[in-house]
Design a protein around this motif. Structure first.
Motif, short mmCIF file in Angstrom:
data_model
loop_
_atom_site.label_atom_id
_atom_site.label_comp_id
_atom_site.label_asym_id
_atom_site.label_seq_id
_atom_site.Cartn_x
_atom_site.Cartn_y
_atom_site.Cartn_z
N LEU A 5 50.04 56.12 39.60
CA LEU A 5 50.02 56.89 38.35
C LEU A 5 48.64 56.90 37.72
N ASN A 6 47.65 56.45 38.49
CA ASN A 6 46.27 56.34 38.00
C ASN A 6 46.18 55.35 36.84
N LEU A 7 47.02 54.30 36.91
CA LEU A 7 47.03 53.29 35.86
C LEU A 7 46.70 51.92 36.44
N GLY A 8 45.92 51.91 37.49
CA GLY A 8 45.52 50.63 38.08
C GLY A 8 44.41 49.98 37.28
N TYR A 9 43.73 49.03 37.88
CA TYR A 9 42.65 48.34 37.18
C TYR A 9 41.42 48.23 38.07
N GLU A 10 40.31 47.98 37.44
CA GLU A 10 39.04 47.84 38.13
C GLU A 10 38.65 46.37 38.15
N LYS A 11 38.24 45.89 39.31
CA LYS A 11 37.76 44.51 39.42
C LYS A 11 36.25 44.49 39.19
#
Length: 380
Positions: A5-11
């Motif tokens: 849903l394009n709601l991931g996160y960036e490390k």
């Protein structure tokens, strides 16, 4: 589950000493600019894998805000702060408060579109492991609240968006400012440019902008986000040293007893202006961030000021004009007051009615009926 849903996160890799993020122009560095510590752990068993020493999880807020307008279920509530029924003299929503109205007066272009978003930032640390025998470890989530929604929704789980997960094992202290950098950059973009967003109620696109109105934390957390230390005789972040606490001679604690009238002086309202606060720090040289410098303090700390670091919140174009920039969580205040009174009445192990407390009363010349009779041994 939410990545599709394009709601991931960036490390984002971080220095293990909390000195810096390997982010932006520094994303390709192999060593910390401040302490020279390697970005990666040493390979074991002859392996060549590069494992970062510390990772910040960054969840962008923009996609979450866009989906609130794209959904036919939530878009109607995103205009509640403007379309609600207002009862004169009743505070039923943050929009009824003086700070909200002052912001509207200062930024009419932002207010012109009722779909622009008002946000609040909340942070606190917690131990993620329930096993009491495990190593003590805490993480610091940074959560954003959406105040366009009704007050019955804005504090509910589905509408509280975690944007940063700051790793442990210990609290970042003043170095929390290092980890806020990606969020501050996104908030600057949402204010200056905005993002094209689909409005399901009107079935057209608009440029959505957003503004951060204030932060919410407990009293120790307040020192981390406001850069004014909440310890010592100058702990009050409102008067900023105009009213200094007295150190109790026996318990060695700071006390504002008998000094409360100093906080009621309306002539000191100007102290709250952000520009004044910003100017106070202009001539102070602060130590660099990171654990190697954790015990270093700026010149005059604890004497003429309690500033600990430079906060990135002032990079927000509107932050200078805000008067109520940091709020104390009411829940923590109520809990601490209740515990201190209730546990003292019960005479539990955490009671405040100790030998040292009674001796401090005598030293201050107050409440003579509670003074110690004779001598007694010190207790901890």
């Amino acid at each position: 589950m939410v990545k599709k849903l394009n709601l991931g996160y960036e490390k984002i890799h971080a220095c293990e000493n909390d000195c810096m993020l390997f982010y932006g122009v520094d994303k390709d560095l192999e060593n910390c600019k401040n302490c020279e510590l390697s970005r990666y752990k040493d390979a074991t068993n002859g392996g060549s894998d590069t494992i970062p020493r510390k990772i910040l999880r960054y969840f962008k807020i923009t996609p979450h805000l866009q989906r609130l307008y794209m959904s036919t279920h939530t878009v109607q509530y995103m205009k509640y702060s403007k379309n609600r029924i207002v009862t004169e003299g009743v505070l039923s929503h943050p929009a009824d408060g003086e700070e909200w109205k002052e912001f509207d007066k200062n930024y009419p272009n932002f207010v012109a579109d009722i779909r622009n978003v008002r946000l609040g930032l909340v942070t606190d640390g917690f131990p993620p492991y329930s096993n009491a025998t495990s190593t003590v470890y805490s993480v610091w989530p940074v959560v954003l609240l959406v105040y366009n929604l009704p007050h019955t929704m804005s504090m509910k789980d589905p509408y509280m968006f975690m944007t940063l997960l700051v790793p442990g094992p210990n609290d970042p202290g003043r170095n929390l400012n290092v980890y806020l950098r990606p969020l501050i950059d996104e908030l600057i973009s949402l204010w200056q440019v905005g993002v094209q967003t689909y409005d399901a109620s009107t079935k057209n696109n608009f440029m959505m902008r957003a503004a951060l109105l204030w932060t919410i934390s407990d009293f120790p957390g307040l020192g981390m986000v406001s850069r004014w230390s909440t310890h010592g005789k100058m702990a009050c972040h409102v008067c900023m040293g105009e009213v200094k606490a007295k150190q109790l001679p026996h318990s060695k604690k700071s006390s504002f007893y008998g000094l409360h009238m100093g906080f009621l002086d309306k002539r000191r309202r100007s102290r709250r202006k952000g520009q004044i606060v910003h100017n106070m720090c202009a001539g102070i040289t602060f130590p660099p961030p990171g654990k190697p410098h954790s015990k270093e303090r700026a010149d005059g700390f604890g004497d003429s000021h309690n500033w600990t670091h430079i906060t990135s919140f002032f990079d927000l174009p509107y932050w200078d004009s805000l008067r109520l920039r940091h709020c104390i969580d009411v829940m923590h205040t109520e809990k601490n007051v209740f515990n201190n009174i209730f546990l003292t009445i019960l005479c539990s192990a955490k009671t405040k009615d100790t030998t040292r407390s009674r001796e401090d009363l005598k030293a201050m010349g107050i409440m003579q009926e509670l003074w110690m009779n004779g001598t007694s041994s010190e207790i901890s």
